[in-house]
Motif scaffolding. Sequence first.
Motif, PDB file in Angstrom:
ATOM      1  N   VAL A 203      75.668 100.641  49.405  1.00 31.57           N
ATOM      2  CA  VAL A 203      75.236 101.918  50.005  1.00 31.57           C
ATOM      3  C   VAL A 203      74.062 102.499  49.209  1.00 31.57           C
ATOM      4  O   VAL A 203      73.093 103.009  49.794  1.00 31.57           O
ATOM      5  N   GLN A 220      81.459 103.207  56.823  1.00 30.76           N
ATOM      6  CA  GLN A 220      80.055 103.181  56.372  1.00 30.76           C
ATOM      7  C   GLN A 220      79.127 102.734  57.500  1.00 30.76           C
ATOM      8  O   GLN A 220      78.015 103.254  57.634  1.00 30.76           O
ATOM      9  N   THR A 225      75.230 104.140  56.794  1.00 28.77           N
ATOM     10  CA  THR A 225      74.805 103.993  55.392  1.00 28.77           C
ATOM     11  C   THR A 225      74.599 102.525  55.003  1.00 28.77           C
ATOM     12  O   THR A 225      74.069 102.237  53.930  1.00 28.77           O
TER      13      THR A 225
END
Length: 332
Positions: A203, A220, A225
């Motif tokens: 990330v 995520q 991200t």
Amino acid sequence: MHKTLSRRLMAGLAAAMAVGAGLGLSLGGAAAAYPERPITMIVPFAAGGPTDVIARIVAENMSKTLGQQIIVENVAGAGGTTGSTRAAQAAPDGYTLVMGHMGTHGAAPALYPNLKYDPAKDFAPVGLAAGTPILIVAKKDFPAKDLKEFVAYVKANADKVNQAHAGVGSVSHSTCTLLDAQLGIKPTLVPYGGTGPALNDLVSGQVDFMCDQIVNLVPQIQAGTIKAYAVATPERSPSLPNVPTTKEAGLPDYQVSAWNAIFAPKGTPQDIIAKLNNALVVALDDESTRKRLLDLGGVIADKPGRSPQALNDLVVSEVARWTPVLKGANSK
Ligand code: MLT
């Protein structure tokens, strides 16, 4: 993967029923009072990764059924084999369990000549917690917009790209070893104590890409991200309907998936295993536990597929499947 997994799990049904009947899984003897104190479930990876997430979701509900808390203990190291060794060597009394997976109980024997446990012989299988499709993911500004571009980029820049993994023999390591062998690349490998910390670095852009189990990735990917190039199963995951399969995205031969399952040390009394398996089955039928696993892309086995015998059969077939694959890939 769903079909393969369920085929394997179904194959264990007849044997499981026979063994269950033969063992007389009554709740007398050692299990009558069990459990009288908290149970430790070793997660052989760092907190925040897929093994940890699945263990905590399942353990929460199993604790209610068992009337004692299951405490998750993270014992990371050597691709999950450190924690798994500790579990194999623990007293076989039902108070130490391990959440093992396709790496610790499938791939590891091919990669650790001195492994201190035999996944098929040194554990008493409790049951399968979840199947986990594998995704190829990269940091969000990785210069490839889809899987075809990813393949072209990593082939052209193999000496520059780095790949995160959770230690030799882990799921992320084994499944990406297979990918690297298919692509003919040798990226720089960056090991972590689990893909929880590896994902943090993905990330923040410290590492370029990895292959990982879906449950770690869904939040995520949904938040944008990280980039998801493909899921390596025959069908898309209902949790990530916009992520193509490897077949759709141009890499049809990359088909791979993983699973997480609970094991006790060999010699744990059968009536205790039956009690633990019952608690697992209840957890996997619980609406809120199911939803948490399914929302993260986990695949829940049907009832026959949750039996100790089905897990035993899965371990035997996974060791047989992964050993030639990883030995072949590593010799290239
Ligand atoms: C793995 O790669 O084996 C797992 O993702 C490890 C973990 O749960 O962190």
